[in-house]
Write a protein that holds these residues in place. Structure first.
Motif, PDB file in Angstrom:
ATOM      1  N   THR A   1       1.904   6.962  -4.782  1.00  0.00           N
ATOM      2  CA  THR A   1       1.588   7.375  -6.191  1.00  0.00           C
ATOM      3  C   THR A   1       0.442   8.349  -6.285  1.00  0.00           C
ATOM      4  OG1 THR A   1       2.120   5.160  -7.195  1.00  0.00           O
ATOM      5  CG2 THR A   1       0.558   6.554  -8.412  1.00  0.00           C
ATOM      6  N   ILE A   2      -0.379   8.083  -5.338  1.00  0.00           N
ATOM      7  CA  ILE A   2      -1.536   8.943  -5.087  1.00  0.00           C
ATOM      8  C   ILE A   2      -1.089  10.475  -4.607  1.00  0.00           C
ATOM      9  CG2 ILE A   2      -3.591   9.538  -3.547  1.00  0.00           C
ATOM     10  CD1 ILE A   2      -4.072   6.513  -3.318  1.00  0.00           C
ATOM     11  N   ASP A   3      -0.238  10.672  -4.177  1.00  0.00           N
ATOM     12  CA  ASP A   3       0.551  11.896  -3.488  1.00  0.00           C
ATOM     13  C   ASP A   3       0.948  12.482  -4.955  1.00  0.00           C
ATOM     14  OD1 ASP A   3      -0.187  11.459  -1.094  1.00  0.00           O
ATOM     15  OD2 ASP A   3       1.850  10.564  -0.463  1.00  0.00           O
ATOM     16  N   MET A   4       1.391  12.006  -5.626  1.00  0.00           N
ATOM     17  CA  MET A   4       1.890  12.497  -6.880  1.00  0.00           C
ATOM     18  C   MET A   4       1.102  12.404  -8.315  1.00  0.00           C
ATOM     19  SD  MET A   4       2.891   9.892  -8.878  1.00  0.00           S
ATOM     20  CE  MET A   4       4.282  10.640 -10.348  1.00  0.00           C
ATOM     21  N   LEU A   5      -0.131  12.088  -8.159  1.00  0.00           N
ATOM     22  CA  LEU A   5      -0.869  11.702  -9.144  1.00  0.00           C
ATOM     23  C   LEU A   5      -1.685  13.199  -9.504  1.00  0.00           C
ATOM     24  CD1 LEU A   5      -1.864   9.229 -10.767  1.00  0.00           C
ATOM     25  CD2 LEU A   5      -4.097   9.237  -9.394  1.00  0.00           C
TER      26      LEU A   5
ATOM     27  N   ARG B   1       2.934   1.133 -14.557  1.00  0.00           N
ATOM     28  CA  ARG B   1       4.287   1.831 -15.160  1.00  0.00           C
ATOM     29  C   ARG B   1       5.256   1.775 -14.160  1.00  0.00           C
ATOM     30  NH1 ARG B   1       2.948   0.198 -20.016  1.00  0.00           N
ATOM     31  NH2 ARG B   1       1.298   1.541 -21.005  1.00  0.00           N
ATOM     32  N   ARG B   2       5.103   2.510 -13.247  1.00  0.00           N
ATOM     33  CA  ARG B   2       6.287   2.568 -11.902  1.00  0.00           C
ATOM     34  C   ARG B   2       6.425   1.331 -11.329  1.00  0.00           C
ATOM     35  NH1 ARG B   2       5.032   6.657  -7.295  1.00  0.00           N
ATOM     36  NH2 ARG B   2       7.182   6.519  -7.021  1.00  0.00           N
ATOM     37  N   ALA B   3       5.668   0.235 -11.358  1.00  0.00           N
ATOM     38  CA  ALA B   3       6.059  -1.108 -10.725  1.00  0.00           C
ATOM     39  C   ALA B   3       6.747  -1.795 -12.063  1.00  0.00           C
ATOM     40  CB  ALA B   3       4.694  -1.943 -10.530  1.00  0.00           C
ATOM     41  N   VAL B   4       6.613  -1.471 -13.116  1.00  0.00           N
ATOM     42  CA  VAL B   4       7.397  -2.246 -14.391  1.00  0.00           C
ATOM     43  C   VAL B   4       8.869  -1.724 -14.148  1.00  0.00           C
ATOM     44  CG1 VAL B   4       7.927  -2.641 -16.605  1.00  0.00           C
ATOM     45  CG2 VAL B   4       5.503  -2.952 -15.661  1.00  0.00           C
ATOM     46  N   GLN B   5       8.888  -0.134 -14.106  1.00  0.00           N
ATOM     47  CA  GLN B   5      10.115   0.310 -14.080  1.00  0.00           C
ATOM     48  C   GLN B   5      10.931   0.046 -13.037  1.00  0.00           C
ATOM     49  OE1 GLN B   5       9.248   4.562 -14.179  1.00  0.00           O
ATOM     50  NE2 GLN B   5       8.321   4.542 -16.070  1.00  0.00           N
TER      51      GLN B   5
ATOM     52  N   GLU C   1      -3.599  14.102 -13.513  1.00  0.00           N
ATOM     53  CA  GLU C   1      -4.719  13.739 -14.279  1.00  0.00           C
ATOM     54  C   GLU C   1      -4.748  12.442 -15.041  1.00  0.00           C
ATOM     55  OE1 GLU C   1      -7.516  15.272 -14.428  1.00  0.00           O
ATOM     56  OE2 GLU C   1      -6.780  16.819 -13.115  1.00  0.00           O
ATOM     57  N   TRP C   2      -3.627  11.693 -14.364  1.00  0.00           N
ATOM     58  CA  TRP C   2      -3.344  10.342 -15.053  1.00  0.00           C
ATOM     59  C   TRP C   2      -4.245   9.308 -14.511  1.00  0.00           C
ATOM     60  CZ3 TRP C   2       1.544  12.280 -12.565  1.00  0.00           C
ATOM     61  CH2 TRP C   2       2.181  13.420 -13.397  1.00  0.00           C
ATOM     62  N   ASP C   3      -4.168   8.125 -15.357  1.00  0.00           N
ATOM     63  CA  ASP C   3      -5.075   6.922 -14.983  1.00  0.00           C
ATOM     64  C   ASP C   3      -4.141   6.009 -13.685  1.00  0.00           C
ATOM     65  OD1 ASP C   3      -5.221   3.789 -15.135  1.00  0.00           O
ATOM     66  OD2 ASP C   3      -7.322   4.708 -15.924  1.00  0.00           O
ATOM     67  N   LEU C   4      -5.046   6.083 -12.381  1.00  0.00           N
ATOM     68  CA  LEU C   4      -4.205   5.474 -11.464  1.00  0.00           C
ATOM     69  C   LEU C   4      -3.594   3.881 -11.593  1.00  0.00           C
ATOM     70  CD1 LEU C   4      -3.389   5.302  -8.545  1.00  0.00           C
ATOM     71  CD2 LEU C   4      -5.799   4.659  -7.983  1.00  0.00           C
ATOM     72  N   ALA C   5      -4.490   3.269 -12.393  1.00  0.00           N
ATOM     73  CA  ALA C   5      -4.117   1.836 -12.364  1.00  0.00           C
ATOM     74  C   ALA C   5      -2.781   1.869 -13.432  1.00  0.00           C
ATOM     75  CB  ALA C   5      -5.355   0.909 -12.947  1.00  0.00           C
TER      76      ALA C   5
ATOM     77  N   ALA D   1       0.955  -0.933   0.005  1.00  0.00           N
ATOM     78  CA  ALA D   1      -0.088  -0.154   0.040  1.00  0.00           C
ATOM     79  C   ALA D   1       0.897   1.334   0.034  1.00  0.00           C
ATOM     80  CB  ALA D   1      -1.075  -0.048   1.344  1.00  0.00           C
ATOM     81  N   THR D   2       2.188   1.364   0.528  1.00  0.00           N
ATOM     82  CA  THR D   2       3.004   2.383   0.519  1.00  0.00           C
ATOM     83  C   THR D   2       3.079   2.828  -0.864  1.00  0.00           C
ATOM     84  OG1 THR D   2       4.970   0.905   0.687  1.00  0.00           O
ATOM     85  CG2 THR D   2       4.053   2.027   2.594  1.00  0.00           C
ATOM     86  N   ARG D   3       3.341   2.044  -1.861  1.00  0.00           N
ATOM     87  CA  ARG D   3       3.742   2.364  -3.175  1.00  0.00           C
ATOM     88  C   ARG D   3       2.391   2.969  -3.903  1.00  0.00           C
ATOM     89  NH1 ARG D   3       7.101  -1.950  -6.863  1.00  0.00           N
ATOM     90  NH2 ARG D   3       8.649  -2.638  -5.415  1.00  0.00           N
ATOM     91  N   VAL D   4       1.395   2.458  -3.314  1.00  0.00           N
ATOM     92  CA  VAL D   4      -0.161   3.007  -3.952  1.00  0.00           C
ATOM     93  C   VAL D   4      -0.364   4.603  -3.191  1.00  0.00           C
ATOM     94  CG1 VAL D   4      -2.558   2.765  -4.255  1.00  0.00           C
ATOM     95  CG2 VAL D   4      -1.193   0.810  -4.292  1.00  0.00           C
TER      96      VAL D   4
END
Length: 404
Positions: free
Chosen positions: A154-158, A169-173, A160-164, A148-151
């Protein structure tokens, strides 16, 4: 630490094939597709289900009521990222399932055991071209698991991008572990990204066919012999999106009618109606397994099988004419069938011979029914007693239990 499922039922989850801008949620087995995803996640161990929506509609509110409940995992709708952030604890694990994706149940089990962070992946081949590409040689299988820490980060810097997709993308990177799936799942239609009701119905049929094939492979005795017939009937129940609880209610009525006919002395009719009741109940159970729905309280199915045992006992009493020896000869196999059915329910037999050495209530009812039709009910009870003795012997023989 809790496993939290993160789903989406936004505009893309609606069927716009008829040109209606609002549209209704895409159906899958008599329930909204996102409802199937929620049940899929709960079956995989999710303790909470969070569904991202554009607006809270009566349709979505009913979905929450159907899946959630006092004894069920918590199900909630959210519209903005602030509410999502408040719903997650840093120590939680998040299971994210893409909108409108249909997955076989075993794929999530493989994903969750792969580690705290993992993603489903398939090779990039023509059959998987509709799925989201994650690199030059792989596409997304529609689900990933993250801390959940990664989620939350991501929410903090999100913006207009799609959350999923952003999480993906971040997980693959970050080099997330990949759980490789076979492209045959996509070719067979069991793993599919659907966009309208027609494509959802095709995926449902493919998933139903495979589930029925798996059930047939595990079936034994009479169940395996009748598998082709039951498979077609279950496919039809699922295709027509019939609630599995309705056939169970019908089986209760038929079982009551069968007992009433038995008490009136019409044994052939009573046994025939009881066979219909037992078959209808089993079809409902199989349809519920395909769509991950509940066929009603377990006591209903037990009551139908109990009525079948009661009718067998009643037919034995009717045949014995009150003679103690004949009554014992007819009653003992009925008692053993009940004991074996209870034992199989608590611990299903796994060995090859023990799986075949089963005498279920429907099979016993069919044997007695055929005995009455042939004018030899006494011979049918004798056969039943011999089969019970053979099955008990096989079950008690230690070497048989070890045969896979």
């Amino acid at each position: 630490m809790a496993l939290v499922a993160l789903l989406s039922a936004r505009d893309g989850a609606r069927d716009h094939a008829d040109g209606d801008r609002s549209g209704s949620l895409i159906e899958f087995g008599g329930q909204p597709l996102v409802g199937y995803q929620a049940r899929l996640a709960v079956a995989a161990g999710a303790e909470r289900v969070l569904i991202h929506v554009d607006e809270v509609t009566p349709e979505l509110s009913r979905l929450v009521d159907q899946i959630g409940g006092p004894r069920a995992p918590e199900v909630a709708l959210f519209q903005d990222m602030t509410i999502l952030a408040r719903s997650l604890a840093p120590e939680d694990r998040v299971l994210l399932i893409a909108e409108n994706i249909i997955l076989p149940p075993d794929t999530l089990a493989s994903l969750l055991v792969a580690g705290p962070a993992a993603v489903l992946a398939l090779p990039a081949v023509p059959a998987t071209s509709d799925l989201e590409r994650i690199d030059g040689g792989a596409v997304w299988g529609g689900a990933l698991c993250l801390p959940a820490t990664r989620v939350l980060a991501t929410i903090d810097m999100l913006g207009e991008w799609d959350l999923a997709l952003t999480l993906l993308r971040r997980a693959v990177q970050d080099g997330i572990a990949r759980v490789a799936l076979s492209p045959e799942m996509v070719m067979e239609g069991r793993l599919a990204l659907v966009h309208d009701q027609e494509s959802a119905d095709l995926a449902l049929q493919a998933l139903s066919d495979r589930s029925q094939a798996d059930l047939s492979g595990r079936a034994s005795g009479l169940g395996s012999l009748l598998a082709p017939v039951s498979r077609a009937m279950v496919r039809e129940l699922v295709r027509r999106q019939i609630d599995p609880s309705l056939p169970v209610a019908l089986s209760l009525l038929l079982a009551s009618a069968g007992l009433a006919l038995g008490l009136s002395g019409w044994m052939i009719s009573a046994l025939g109606v009881m066979l219909l009741a037992l078959g209808t109940c089993d079809l409902a159970r199989q349809a519920a397994l395909v769509t991950l729905r509940v066929a009603g309280p377990p006591w209903r199915e037990r009551l139908v099988h109990g009525a079948g045992l009661a009718l067998l006992a009643l037919s034995g009493l009717h045949l014995s004419g009150g003679q103690p020896l004949m009554l014992a000869g007819a009653g003992l196999p009925v008692f053993l069938i009940g004991v074996l059915a209870l034992a199989d329910e608590r611990a299903p037999p796994a060995g090859l011979w023990t799986r075949w050495a089963r005498l279920t209530v429907p099979a016993a009812t069919l044997i007695i029914f055929l005995g009455y039709l042939l004018g030899r009910p006494d011979g049918a009870f004798a056969l039943l007693a011999a089969l019970c003795a053979l099955i008990v012997t096989i079950r008690l023989f230690p070497g048989v239990q070890k045969v896979a």
